[in-house]
Design a protein around this motif. Structure first.
Motif, mmCIF file in Angstrom:
data_model
loop_
_atom_site.group_PDB
_atom_site.id
_atom_site.type_symbol
_atom_site.label_atom_id
_atom_site.label_comp_id
_atom_site.label_asym_id
_atom_site.label_seq_id
_atom_site.Cartn_x
_atom_site.Cartn_y
_atom_site.Cartn_z
ATOM 1 N N UNK A 81 -3.315 50.741 5.363
ATOM 2 C CA UNK A 81 -4.794 51.468 5.335
ATOM 3 C C UNK A 81 -5.841 50.853 4.314
ATOM 4 N N UNK A 82 -5.216 50.350 3.407
ATOM 5 C CA UNK A 82 -6.040 49.906 2.051
ATOM 6 C C UNK A 82 -7.057 48.537 2.692
ATOM 7 N N UNK A 83 -8.308 48.917 2.596
ATOM 8 C CA UNK A 83 -9.314 47.677 2.855
ATOM 9 C C UNK A 83 -9.181 46.542 2.316
ATOM 10 N N UNK A 84 -8.969 45.395 3.055
ATOM 11 C CA UNK A 84 -8.744 44.298 2.606
ATOM 12 C C UNK A 84 -9.390 43.211 3.278
ATOM 13 N N UNK A 85 -9.620 41.966 2.491
ATOM 14 C CA UNK A 85 -10.397 40.687 3.115
ATOM 15 C C UNK A 85 -9.479 40.017 4.239
ATOM 16 N N UNK A 86 -8.283 39.997 3.848
ATOM 17 C CA UNK A 86 -7.308 39.277 4.404
ATOM 18 C C UNK A 86 -6.792 39.851 5.924
#
Length: 157
Positions: A81-86
């Protein structure tokens, strides 16, 4: 005896139909896990699992010792759930589904990519239980390796 045999033969296709539907529902739950990983959707991920499922990873440590590490589902869910670019992409293939009553086992080959960068491959093994609200994963174990990965071309970026 003859009547019992005939009744069993007639019921056999109906059992297959029911198992086919269960198999589709089970694979939908499994695919939902990977969709949740691709889209950073921890709510979608949580819907696939029972409360407090068991998770493990089996691998060989740097000294070649067979190792089994227990995971924490909350950490996995939070990481998804962590927002990430990848984009976390884990294509699966070679699905093997076994069902008996309200218990199912699923074994799939996978490759894990961060964006288009290969990370590792292995096998995911799921155990599911059928409840009133559908099939739910209660146990997940995976293997992980970076070598000897036979990934079909259609699952490579």
């Amino acid at each position: 005896m003859k009547k019992l045999l005939i009744a069993l033969l007639l019921a056999s296709p109906l059992l297959s139909i029911g198992q086919g539907q269960d198999k589709d529902e089970i694979m939908e739950v499994i695919n939902q896990v990977f969709e949740a990983m691709r889209t950073n959707d921890s709510t979608l991920l949580k819907q696939s699992f029972v409360e407090n499922p068991n998770t493990f990873t089996a691998f060989y440590d740097n000294d070649g010792n067979s190792t089994l590490v227990s995971g924490e589902f909350k950490r996995f869910k939070d990481a998804v759930g962590q927002p990430k670019e990848q984009v976390w992409n884990e294509p699966i293939w070679n699905e093997k589904v076994e069902i008996d009553d309200n218990l199912a086992s699923v074994w799939v080959d996978y490759a894990f990519y961060v964006d288009d960068q290969f990370s590792h491959c292995g096998v995911d093994a799921f155990h599911l239980i059928k409840r009133e609200d559908g099939w739910k994963i209660f146990h997940l174990v995976d293997t992980r390796r970076k070598e000897n990965c036979e990934i079909p071309d259609e699952f490579k970026p």
